[in-house]
Scaffold this active site. Structure first.
Site, PDB file in Angstrom:
ATOM      1  N   ARG A 169     -66.909  46.271  39.307  1.00  0.00           N
ATOM      2  CA  ARG A 169     -65.861  45.476  38.678  1.00  0.00           C
ATOM      3  C   ARG A 169     -66.464  44.155  38.202  1.00  0.00           C
ATOM      4  O   ARG A 169     -67.358  43.593  38.829  1.00  0.00           O
ATOM      5  CB  ARG A 169     -64.730  45.185  39.672  1.00  0.00           C
ATOM      6  CG  ARG A 169     -63.780  46.354  39.861  1.00  0.00           C
ATOM      7  CD  ARG A 169     -62.952  46.633  38.616  1.00  0.00           C
ATOM      8  NE  ARG A 169     -62.019  47.741  38.754  1.00  0.00           N
ATOM      9  CZ  ARG A 169     -62.278  48.998  38.413  1.00  0.00           C
ATOM     10  NH1 ARG A 169     -63.449  49.327  37.926  1.00  0.00           N
ATOM     11  NH2 ARG A 169     -61.350  49.938  38.554  1.00  0.00           N
ATOM     12  N   HIS A 185     -67.394  49.845  29.668  1.00  0.00           N
ATOM     13  CA  HIS A 185     -66.771  50.476  30.851  1.00  0.00           C
ATOM     14  C   HIS A 185     -66.850  52.008  30.750  1.00  0.00           C
ATOM     15  O   HIS A 185     -65.828  52.696  30.785  1.00  0.00           O
ATOM     16  CB  HIS A 185     -65.318  50.015  30.998  1.00  0.00           C
ATOM     17  CG  HIS A 185     -64.796  50.155  32.394  1.00  0.00           C
ATOM     18  ND1 HIS A 185     -64.052  49.190  33.034  1.00  0.00           N
ATOM     19  CD2 HIS A 185     -64.918  51.172  33.296  1.00  0.00           C
ATOM     20  CE1 HIS A 185     -63.722  49.610  34.247  1.00  0.00           C
ATOM     21  NE2 HIS A 185     -64.249  50.821  34.437  1.00  0.00           N
TER      22      HIS A 185
HETATM   23  C1  OXD Z   1     -62.514  53.422  38.017  1.00  0.00           C
HETATM   24  C2  OXD Z   1     -63.044  52.929  36.762  1.00  0.00           C
HETATM   25  O1  OXD Z   1     -62.010  52.635  38.808  1.00  0.00           O
HETATM   26  O2  OXD Z   1     -63.326  53.730  35.860  1.00  0.00           O
HETATM   27  O3  OXD Z   1     -62.599  54.619  38.245  1.00  0.00           O
HETATM   28  O4  OXD Z   1     -63.211  51.730  36.610  1.00  0.00           O
END
Ligand code: OXD
Length: 307
Positions: free
Chosen positions: A222, A270
């Site tokens: 994250r 992402h």
């Molecule tokens: C997840 C993401 O949490 O793709 O799976 O960020």
């Protein structure tokens, strides 16, 4: 009833659940349903207030591994289980993403890409995997797979987690007190941590500065793990070598954000580990059966740990 509130490929998800859970009534948005009959919901980030009507809801199955957005909501009663994806085909993708970054830094492909711009034929002395210290932050199902694969390829791998872990071939350390020494002993740092009150801002200016000169960083957990301004400063002043970032505090990263154009950053949108429908539906179906049998599903979130 299982209710799917899914933005993309809803038909594909519905078919996967109908074949895995033939015994259950399953409906998908926008089909109208009686909310009082819904016991399980599969979703990711539905609109505010979405959960309020489902008064008999037992569990929400997240279409991802990170459940920070679900935990931040105020329409989800505290006794509703939240279940995240644990692996479901994501670990293998994350291993590839981390491996690409580790190889890129270890084998100087970042430098060779820069040199190509200048037509510079300059060879760098090789650094062997066994002389490359890789530290993986986060040793859940995904982090453990990353650490074990890299160790299997001969890298000197350490792993850090909040609570103690043991993994063959990995030097495992845990807790905030152990983090500084680990960072100081790292050539390539790989972050696969979730966003929790403990991990937000964990790689602050002070901790980033503990990384040895020339160290590199990969982050695919994250975005709020890292103080990005401090990271950019350390890249600009030449202390850190480069970073590969897949996640950001606010996504999508704005087109005019200067990070896109930073020469020492490799940015991806992402994509490190996408949710795969069949393995995810299989894990969730297993979770539903376990809940029905009074057992705990894999990936059950401990709300007080925020993960
Ligand atoms: C997840 C993401 O949490 O793709 O799976 O960020």
């Amino acid at each position: 009833m299982l209710y799917l509130s899914i933005a993309q490929e809803a038909e594909h998800w519905l078919a996967a659940f109908r074949s895995t859970l033939p015994e259950l009534e399953i409906n998908a948005w926008p089909a109208p349903v009686d909310p009082s009959r819904v016991r399980y919901i599969v979703t990711w980030n539905p609109p505010a207030g979405f959960f309020a009507d489902f008064l008999n809801l037992e569990a929400v199955f997240a279409q991802g591994a990170g459940i920070d957005k679900l935990l931040a909501r105020d329409d989800l009663a505290p006794d509703v289980h939240i279940v995240r994806l644990s692996n479901a085909g994501m670990a293998a993708q994350m291993v590839e993403y981390a491996l690409f970054g580790v190889l890129r830094f270890q084998r100087d492909f970042d430098h060779y890409a820069e040199q190509q711009m200048d037509g510079a034929w300059r060879q760098h002395p090789p650094r062997l995997a066994e002389a490359t210290r890789v530290s993986v932050l986060g040793l859940g199902a995904i982090g453990a797979a990353v650490a074990s694969t890299l160790a299997g390829l001969g890298y000197r791998v350490s792993g850090w987690s909040r609570s103690p872990r043991e993994l063959p071939g990995i030097r495992c350390v845990h807790g905030e007190a152990a983090l500084g020494a680990l960072l100081a002993d790292t050539d390539i740092l790989v972050g696969v941590l979730p966003s929790t009150p403990d991990t937000r801002g964990l790689l602050n200016r002070e901790r980033l500065a503990l990384l040895p000169a020339g160290a590199a960083l990969i982050n695919a957990g994250r975005g709020d793990l890292i103080d990005l301004a401090a990271l950019v400063e350390l890249l600009d002043n030449g202390r850190l070598r480069g970073a590969q970032l897949d996640v950001f505090p606010a996504e999508p990263l704005a087109a005019d954000d200067a990070l896109w154009r930073h020469p020492k950053l490799l940015i991806t949108p992402h994509i490190a580990a996408a949710t795969l429908i069949e393995p995810s539906a299989a894990q969730m179906a297993d979770g539903i059966r376990r809940l029905q049998a009074g057992e705990l599903p894999a990936g059950l979130v401990e709300r007080q740990r925020a993960y």
